[in-house]
Design an enzyme around this catalytic site. Structure first.
Site, PDB file in Angstrom:
ATOM      1  N   ARG A 131       3.100   4.634  -0.414  1.00 52.61           N
ATOM      2  CA  ARG A 131       3.008   5.050   0.993  1.00 52.61           C
ATOM      3  C   ARG A 131       2.560   3.884   1.863  1.00 52.61           C
ATOM      4  NH1 ARG A 131      -2.302   3.685   2.783  1.00 52.61           N
ATOM      5  NH2 ARG A 131      -3.886   4.899   1.723  1.00 52.61           N
ATOM      6  N   GLU A 230      -4.688  10.752   9.952  1.00 50.15           N
ATOM      7  CA  GLU A 230      -5.614   9.661  10.308  1.00 50.15           C
ATOM      8  C   GLU A 230      -4.885   8.579  11.093  1.00 50.15           C
ATOM      9  OE1 GLU A 230      -8.148   6.121   8.126  1.00 50.15           O
ATOM     10  OE2 GLU A 230      -7.940   8.028   7.086  1.00 50.15           O
ATOM     11  N   ARG A 234       2.171   8.458   8.342  1.00 53.49           N
ATOM     12  CA  ARG A 234       1.982   8.102   6.944  1.00 53.49           C
ATOM     13  C   ARG A 234       3.323   8.360   6.281  1.00 53.49           C
ATOM     14  NH1 ARG A 234      -3.523   8.611   3.812  1.00 53.49           N
ATOM     15  NH2 ARG A 234      -3.834   6.913   5.264  1.00 53.49           N
ATOM     16  N   CYS A 276      -8.645   2.580  10.372  1.00 47.13           N
ATOM     17  CA  CYS A 276      -9.651   2.124   9.406  1.00 47.13           C
ATOM     18  C   CYS A 276      -9.363   0.668   9.025  1.00 47.13           C
ATOM     19  CB  CYS A 276      -9.649   2.991   8.148  1.00 47.13           C
ATOM     20  SG  CYS A 276     -10.922   2.476   6.971  1.00 47.13           S
ATOM     21  N   THR A 278      -9.945  -0.995   6.501  1.00 48.42           N
ATOM     22  CA  THR A 278      -9.552  -1.221   5.100  1.00 48.42           C
ATOM     23  C   THR A 278      -8.046  -1.183   4.910  1.00 48.42           C
ATOM     24  OG1 THR A 278      -9.701   1.132   4.510  1.00 48.42           O
ATOM     25  CG2 THR A 278     -11.697  -0.194   4.255  1.00 48.42           C
ATOM     26  N   ARG A 285      -0.230   1.719  -0.243  1.00 43.15           N
ATOM     27  CA  ARG A 285      -0.817   2.097  -1.530  1.00 43.15           C
ATOM     28  C   ARG A 285       0.315   2.480  -2.467  1.00 43.15           C
ATOM     29  NH1 ARG A 285      -3.220   6.469  -4.492  1.00 43.15           N
ATOM     30  NH2 ARG A 285      -4.897   5.624  -5.783  1.00 43.15           N
ATOM     31  N   ARG A 314      -8.281   5.040 -10.784  1.00 46.52           N
ATOM     32  CA  ARG A 314      -8.876   6.276 -10.265  1.00 46.52           C
ATOM     33  C   ARG A 314      -8.476   7.432 -11.164  1.00 46.52           C
ATOM     34  NH1 ARG A 314      -7.583   6.315  -3.726  1.00 46.52           N
ATOM     35  NH2 ARG A 314      -8.647   4.394  -3.174  1.00 46.52           N
ATOM     36  N   GLU A 319     -10.235   8.948  -5.674  1.00 45.65           N
ATOM     37  CA  GLU A 319     -11.449   8.188  -5.935  1.00 45.65           C
ATOM     38  C   GLU A 319     -12.583   9.093  -6.415  1.00 45.65           C
ATOM     39  OE1 GLU A 319     -13.390   4.277  -3.774  1.00 45.65           O
ATOM     40  OE2 GLU A 319     -12.299   5.743  -2.598  1.00 45.65           O
TER      41      GLU A 319
END
Length: 361
Positions: A131, A230, A234, A276, A278, A285, A314, A319
C-alpha cells in the site's frame, strides 16, 4: 515573557487547555517530548501554517497521549516548512534524512528484481499486500481539512477511479448512508476502515465522521482505495499467494493513473507528503504473511536477518500482536530516502533470506 508549564496527559481536552509549555512526565519516550524544547515552543506556540492549522494542534496528540511514539501530525505540507525547527529534527532522527537530503520516487515495477519463488518457497507465503498513502496537492492534511474540502477530495478521487479500465475497474462506496448489506460485505472482506484511534482523534482527524469518506474496490477484490482515512488516499494492492511483482505492478499502475487525474502533494526533499512524519517519502508498506515456524524459534537469528535487510517482523494482526500458526507479517522498515521500488526490493530480499534459512533448519 515565557509561558508557564502545563502538565501533559489525558486531562487536556483541546488546544485551548494548552496555555503553557507542555511538560512531559519522566519516562515519556515520544519524539515530541525529546525535541519540543522550550525555545521551539516559544517560537511556534502562537503560529499557524499557510492553511491556518495551529502549531498546538500539530503537537496536541503527543501532548495528550503520553504513550505516543512520535506525537506529531502535520496539518498541511506547509507545516513541515513553517515548523521546521521541530519537524527537521524528528525526520532526521526517525529517517536519518537530513534537511539537505533529496528523495527520489520511483513506481516503475519493471525495475523490481524478484524472480518467482520455487513452489515449496511460494507455499510458505499466505498473502501479499502493498500500500501507499497519498494526499492531494492544494489541500491541508487531515488535521486541517474542512468538511467541504473533504467532499471535494472525495469527488476528485471518485472521478479518477471511475476512469479505471480492465482489472482495476470497480465500484465506490461512500461510508455515509451505507446500507447494512454493503457494510457487512465490506467488513467480511476486511475492507471497511473504522473511525480513527485516540491518537488521530486528538489531532482532529476524526471530525465529521463518516462524512466525505469512502472505499473503492475492483471487481476481483485485489485493489482498494480508502478515501479520507488518516491520509486522503490509501491505495492498496493485495492477493493470496506470493506473486509480489503482480501486486506491485497493479499498485504502480493504479497510483500513476490516479496521479494523472488528481495531482499528489510531493516535494524533492520529503517525497510524498503525509500527516504522520513516519510515512513521508513513499508512505509505502510492502508486506507478506509468511509461515516461518522453525526460524521464529530462533528469535535473535530471526531479528538479525530482519535488520540486515531493513524489514520488520510483526504478528499477523499488526504491531505488538502475536503469531498464529507460525505465520508472521514481514514488511519494509524504510520509507524516506529510498524509492518505492527499492523498498519492495528490501521486502523481497528479506523474505528470500528468511525462506532460505527456514529450509536449512
Amino acid at each position: 515573557m515565557s509561558t508557564p508549564n502545563v502538565p501533559c496527559g489525558l486531562h487536556l481536552n483541546s488546544i485551548d487547555d494548552l496555555t503553557g509549555y507542555p511538560v512531559f512526565p519522566e519516562g515519556t519516550k515520544s519524539l515530541l517530548s525529546k525535541f519540543n524544547t522550550r525555545e521551539i515552543w516559544e517560537k511556534y506556540k502562537d503560529k499557524r501554517d499557510a492553511y491556518n492549522v495551529p502549531y498546538k494542534l500539530c503537537i496536541f496528540s503527543g501532548v495528550k497521549n503520553l504513550d505516543s511514539g512520535i506525537g506529531v501530525y502535520a496539518g498541511s505540507h506547509d507545516s513541515y516548512k513553517v515548523f521546521s525547527d521541530l519537524m527537521d529534527q524528528i525526520i532526521a532522527y526517525y529517517h536519518k534524512h537530513k534537511p539537505e537530503d533529496k528523495h527520489v520516487s520511483d513506481m516503475d515495477a519493471s525495475k523490481l528484481r524478484c524472480p518467482p519463488l520455487m513452489s515449496d518457497e511460494a507455499a510458505m507465503i499466505v498473502s501479499t499486500r502493498i500500500r501507499v498513502g497519498r494526499n492531494l496537492e492544494g489541500y491541508p492534511l487531515a488535521p486541517g481539512v474542512t468538511k467541504e474540502q473533504r467532499h471535494e477530495i472525495m469527488e476528485k478521487v471518485v472521478r479518477a477511479c471511475s476512469t479505471f479500465v480492465g482489472d482495476l475497474k470497480g465500484t465506490f462506496y461512500a461510508l455515509e448512508g451505507m446500507d447494512e448489506k454493503t457494510k457487512n460485505q465490506l467488513i467480511a472482506d476486511h475492507f471497511l476502515f473504522k473511525e480513527g484511534d485516540r491518537f488521530l482523534e486528538a489531532c482532529g482527524c476524526n471530525r465529521d465522521w463518516p462524512s466525505g469518506r469512502g472505499i473503492f474496490h475492483n471487481a476481483d477484490k485485489t485493489f482498494l482505495v480508502w478515501v479520507n482515512e488518516e491520509d486522503q488516499l490509501r491505495i492498496i494492492s493485495m492477493q493470496k499467494g506470493a506473486d509480489i511483482l503482480a501486486v506491485f505492478e497493479r499498485l504502480s499502475r493504479a497510483a500513476n493513473h490516479i496521479e494523472s487525474v488528481a495531482k499528489f502533494s510531493h516535494d524533492e526533499h520529503l517525497g510524498y507528503i503525509t500527516s504522520c512524519p513516519t510515512n513521508l517519502g513513499t508512505a509505502l508498506r510492502a508486506s507478506v504473511h509468511i509461515k516461518l515456524p522453525k526460524l521464529a524459534k530462533r528469535k535473535d537469528e530471526f531479528q538479525a536477518i530482519a535488520d540486515k535487510y531493513y524489514v520488520q517482523i510483526r504478528g499477523i494482526h499488526g504491531e505488538h500482536s502475536g503469531s498464529v500458526g507460525g505465520v508472521y507479517d514481514i514488511s519494509n522498515k524504510r520509507r524516506l530516502g529510498r524509492s518505492e521500488v527499492q523498498l519492495v526490493q528490501d521486502m523481497y530480499n528479506g523474505i528470500k533470506a528468511m525462506i532460505t534459512r527456514e529450509k536449512e533448519l
